[in-house]
Write an enzyme that holds these catalytic residues in place. Structure first.
Site, PDB file in Angstrom:
ATOM      1  N   THR A  23       0.583  -1.267  -0.023  1.00 57.12           N
ATOM      2  CA  THR A  23      -0.106   0.061  -0.223  1.00 57.12           C
ATOM      3  C   THR A  23       0.786   1.188  -0.030  1.00 57.12           C
ATOM      4  O   THR A  23       2.075   1.342   0.302  1.00 57.12           O
ATOM      5  CB  THR A  23      -0.774   0.033   1.223  1.00 57.12           C
ATOM      6  OG1 THR A  23      -1.352  -1.297   1.222  1.00 57.12           O
ATOM      7  CG2 THR A  23      -1.588   1.141   1.563  1.00 57.12           C
TER       8      THR A  23
ATOM      9  N   ASP B 123      -4.156   4.716  -1.335  1.00 58.87           N
ATOM     10  CA  ASP B 123      -4.478   4.202  -2.436  1.00 58.87           C
ATOM     11  C   ASP B 123      -5.493   3.041  -2.378  1.00 58.87           C
ATOM     12  O   ASP B 123      -6.072   2.881  -1.098  1.00 58.87           O
ATOM     13  CB  ASP B 123      -3.207   3.531  -3.120  1.00 58.87           C
ATOM     14  CG  ASP B 123      -2.764   2.376  -2.622  1.00 58.87           C
ATOM     15  OD1 ASP B 123      -2.704   1.214  -3.261  1.00 58.87           O
ATOM     16  OD2 ASP B 123      -2.745   2.105  -1.194  1.00 58.87           O
TER      17      ASP B 123
ATOM     18  N   ARG C   5      -5.442  -0.363  -3.962  1.00 58.28           N
ATOM     19  CA  ARG C   5      -4.929  -1.625  -4.749  1.00 58.28           C
ATOM     20  C   ARG C   5      -4.479  -2.701  -3.471  1.00 58.28           C
ATOM     21  O   ARG C   5      -4.021  -2.415  -2.647  1.00 58.28           O
ATOM     22  CB  ARG C   5      -3.652  -1.382  -5.859  1.00 58.28           C
ATOM     23  CG  ARG C   5      -3.011  -2.795  -6.175  1.00 58.28           C
ATOM     24  CD  ARG C   5      -1.959  -2.620  -6.777  1.00 58.28           C
ATOM     25  NE  ARG C   5      -2.308  -1.925  -8.318  1.00 58.28           N
ATOM     26  CZ  ARG C   5      -1.377  -1.620  -9.368  1.00 58.28           C
ATOM     27  NH1 ARG C   5      -0.106  -1.929  -9.137  1.00 58.28           N
ATOM     28  NH2 ARG C   5      -1.748  -1.368 -10.321  1.00 58.28           N
TER      29      ARG C   5
ATOM     30  N   LYS D 255      -9.091   1.120   2.362  1.00 60.55           N
ATOM     31  CA  LYS D 255      -8.123   1.142   3.380  1.00 60.55           C
ATOM     32  C   LYS D 255      -8.137   2.050   4.604  1.00 60.55           C
ATOM     33  O   LYS D 255      -7.467   1.941   5.357  1.00 60.55           O
ATOM     34  CB  LYS D 255      -6.668   1.212   2.941  1.00 60.55           C
ATOM     35  CG  LYS D 255      -6.425   0.338   1.590  1.00 60.55           C
ATOM     36  CD  LYS D 255      -5.123   0.361   1.090  1.00 60.55           C
ATOM     37  CE  LYS D 255      -4.971  -0.500  -0.083  1.00 60.55           C
ATOM     38  NZ  LYS D 255      -3.782  -0.587  -0.924  1.00 60.55           N
TER      39      LYS D 255
ATOM     40  N   GLY E 100       0.081  -3.390   5.170  1.00 64.52           N
ATOM     41  CA  GLY E 100       0.279  -4.797   5.525  1.00 64.52           C
ATOM     42  C   GLY E 100      -0.687  -5.852   5.223  1.00 64.52           C
ATOM     43  O   GLY E 100      -1.131  -5.642   4.199  1.00 64.52           O
TER      44      GLY E 100
ATOM     45  N   SER F 153       4.205   0.039   1.443  1.00 60.26           N
ATOM     46  CA  SER F 153       5.465  -0.226   0.475  1.00 60.26           C
ATOM     47  C   SER F 153       5.795   1.045  -0.198  1.00 60.26           C
ATOM     48  O   SER F 153       6.704   1.158  -0.849  1.00 60.26           O
ATOM     49  CB  SER F 153       5.224  -1.539  -0.659  1.00 60.26           C
ATOM     50  OG  SER F 153       3.988  -1.179  -1.358  1.00 60.26           O
TER      51      SER F 153
ATOM     52  N   ASP G 271       5.220   2.862  -7.062  1.00 63.27           N
ATOM     53  CA  ASP G 271       5.475   1.685  -6.259  1.00 63.27           C
ATOM     54  C   ASP G 271       4.530   0.484  -6.996  1.00 63.27           C
ATOM     55  O   ASP G 271       3.428   0.960  -7.339  1.00 63.27           O
ATOM     56  CB  ASP G 271       4.924   1.873  -4.894  1.00 63.27           C
ATOM     57  CG  ASP G 271       4.698   0.512  -4.105  1.00 63.27           C
ATOM     58  OD1 ASP G 271       3.781   0.488  -3.327  1.00 63.27           O
ATOM     59  OD2 ASP G 271       5.741  -0.120  -4.030  1.00 63.27           O
TER      60      ASP G 271
ATOM     61  N   SER H 299       1.195  -0.306  -5.055  1.00 57.58           N
ATOM     62  CA  SER H 299      -0.019   0.584  -4.971  1.00 57.58           C
ATOM     63  C   SER H 299      -0.474   1.004  -6.254  1.00 57.58           C
ATOM     64  O   SER H 299       0.411   0.857  -7.230  1.00 57.58           O
ATOM     65  CB  SER H 299       0.653   1.812  -4.255  1.00 57.58           C
ATOM     66  OG  SER H 299       1.284   1.548  -3.162  1.00 57.58           O
TER      67      SER H 299
END
Lengths: 237, 278
Positions: free
Chosen positions: B45, B61, B63, B77, B91, B173, B210, B213
């Site tokens: 994320t 985000d 995803r 999220k 996580g 991430s 990233d 994400s």
């Protein structure tokens, strides 16, 4: 029954490491992502690849196509470990030149495929971490696709997907080009326009679900008139 | 206490570590066969939060990934904890979801017990105590933000139970990509629109740079007056337009056998629920 492994002596618990001893070794390989696809038609061949180069969760480049032109009638798509892709294509180029100089003619697609198989197998015990797909025209001018595994096993196909999203693309191609799992559908021969449209659409879908595929799509269409390249944008996230 | 556990004793809920030793042995002895334990789905994320003039802006985000395949293109999220306290989770998706739901119910009970609206510090303390108790096995990193009687606060809590209290925070991430945007443009006491734009840009940096994400930016603005939950605030990426038609005529799938069983039922109630197909 409690396992004797857990006891370091009477009244004591042995030190418990969750993952066990871990040996940190240098790995000579890296995975740089990318997807390649090749389709053979009646008088054309298409080799397409995305242009994203990644490692881990990062992106190295958004403009690193994986299609490499070998001759006027052959293009190779290489994905996997970028270092090996570059070295392998350099070796193939050198071998093409050597053949041209000794035999006074350009290598045919079939010959390149056979040669690549021997090059890959020569490194059987420290392989090139590359998934190759060759697309081109054979001696009769018909489309030809040759797909390889990292150690040189190959076969001629009508269509093949390789690389990170290959498992997502291959079944779709089986259905749309091979007419698999369908009943009562006319088996129309694949035209060049339909093939290019299909290739673009499958990559759009692959970019949705595979994190390694995206940024842009490079499509090389090989016909007797030469190699035509197009670049189409894909999702950048 | 493992050495006093006998097979006849009831497990009291919580995690069962019965298979841990077996898994450790399998992993080490079958390394040649490249044995891997199945990975739980992580959100991979980018989440971010910042304190601005009138309160807190949280962003995330949308995803969710299963290793390197996108499992959910539009997941949520940003979770509710209390009327003016929200929490972004990164996580392991299940751990983040369960931890935040636990916090939400604890906060409700606490409010009834004390007769006072909750403090962000109280949510953080309960969260960190729970995560520490699980010694990092609950793999959720969270950013807790909200407004309470003492003002606007922002905390981040890590899976092992440590926490930070800062004016801006990023996790997941894509944290490195997002924090670089904050480090460049953050100022204390920013205006609302500027703050929303900054958080949106930080999440967008995570979305593009990233691989874990992607998809859309969700924002949550929390002030003294209330909460503005902006689901799908920005959609910087779009699915490409497919040129071909991929619909199948009825009868394309081969029917091998057909069995019809009539059921005599009365229609009592009908409801239509739209699927989120994009």
């Amino acid at each position: 029954m409690l396992s004797a492994q857990g006891f370091g002596g009477p009244g004591k618990m042995k030190e418990y490491h969750y993952a066990g001893a871990v040996e940190n070794r240098f790995s000579p390989y890296a995975f740089n992502g990318g997807t390649v696809l090749a389709v053979a038609g009646e008088d054309f061949a298409i080799v397409a690849s995305d242009t994203r180069l990644s490692e881990g969760y990062s992106i190295h480049s958004r403009d690193s196509p994986k299609c490499y032109k070998l001759t006027d009638t052959t293009v190779i798509g290489c994905s996997g470990f970028h270092g090996d892709c570059l070295t392998l294509t350099k070796i193939i180029d050198a071998r093409l030149k050597m053949y041209k100089h000794s035999n006074n003619k350009t290598m045919t697609s079939g010959a390149i495929a056979a040669m690549l198989s021997t090059i890959l197998y020569s490194r059987r015990f420290f392989p090139y971490y590359v998934y190759n797909i060759i697309g081109g025209l054979d001696e009769e001018g018909k489309g030809a696709v040759y797909s390889f595994d990292p150690v040189g096993s190959y076969q001629r196909d009508t269509y093949k997907a390789g690389g990170s999203a290959s498992a997502m693309l291959q079944p779709l191609l089986d259905n749309q080009i091979g007419f698999k799992n369908m009943e009562g559908v006319q088996h129309l021969p694949l035209t060049q326009e339909k093939a290019v449209q299909l290739v673009k659409d499958v990559f759009i879908s692959a970019a949705e679900r595979d994190v390694y595929t995206g940024d842009a799509l490079r499509v090389c269409v090989i016909t007797k008139d030469g190699i035509n390249e197009q670049t189409i944008p894909l999702r950048k996230d | 206490m493992l050495h006093s556990l006998n097979p006849h004793q009831q497990q009291n809920g919580g995690f069962s570590f019965e298979n841990s030793r077996r898994n450790a042995v399998l992993e080490s002895s079958l390394l040649e066969g490249a044995y891997k334990t199945p990975n739980p789905r992580k959100t991979g994320t980018t989440i971010a939060g910042m304190v601005y003039k009138d309160g807190v802006v949280l962003g995330a985000d949308t995803r969710a990934t299963d290793d390197m395949v996108v499992a959910d293109k539009n997941c949520m999220k940003i979770h509710y904890i209390a009327p003016k306290i929200y929490c972004c989770g990164a996580g392991v998706a299940a751990d983040a979801e369960m931890a935040t739901q636990m916090m939400a119910s604890n906060v409700e009970l606490h409010m009834l017990n004390t007769g006072r609206p909750p403090l962000v510090a109280m949510v953080t303390r309960q969260l960190k105590q729970m995560l520490f108790r699980y010694q990092g096995h609950m793999g959720s990193s969270v950013i807790v933000g909200g407004v309470d009687v003492t003002g606007a606060h922002l905390y981040s809590v890590y899976p092992h139970g440590s926490y930070d209290k800062l004016p801006f925070l990023t996790m997941g991430s894509g944290a490195a990509a997002a924090v670089s945007v904050f480090e460049d443009r953050f100022k204390p006491n920013m205006e609302l629109e500027e703050a929303k734009q900054l958080v949106r840009d930080a999440i967008a940096a995570g979305i593009f740079c990233d691989l874990g994400s992607g998809s859309n930016v969700d924002l949550c603005v929390i002030t003294e007056a209330g909460v503005q939950f902006l689901r799908g605030y920005d959609k910087p990426t779009a699915k490409g337009q497919r040129e071909g038609q991929y619909r199948y005529k009825p009868g394309t799938t081969a029917v091998l056998t057909k069995t019809e069983t009539p059921l005599s039922l009365d229609v009592v109630d009908e409801s239509v629920q739209l699927m989120d197909t994009e």
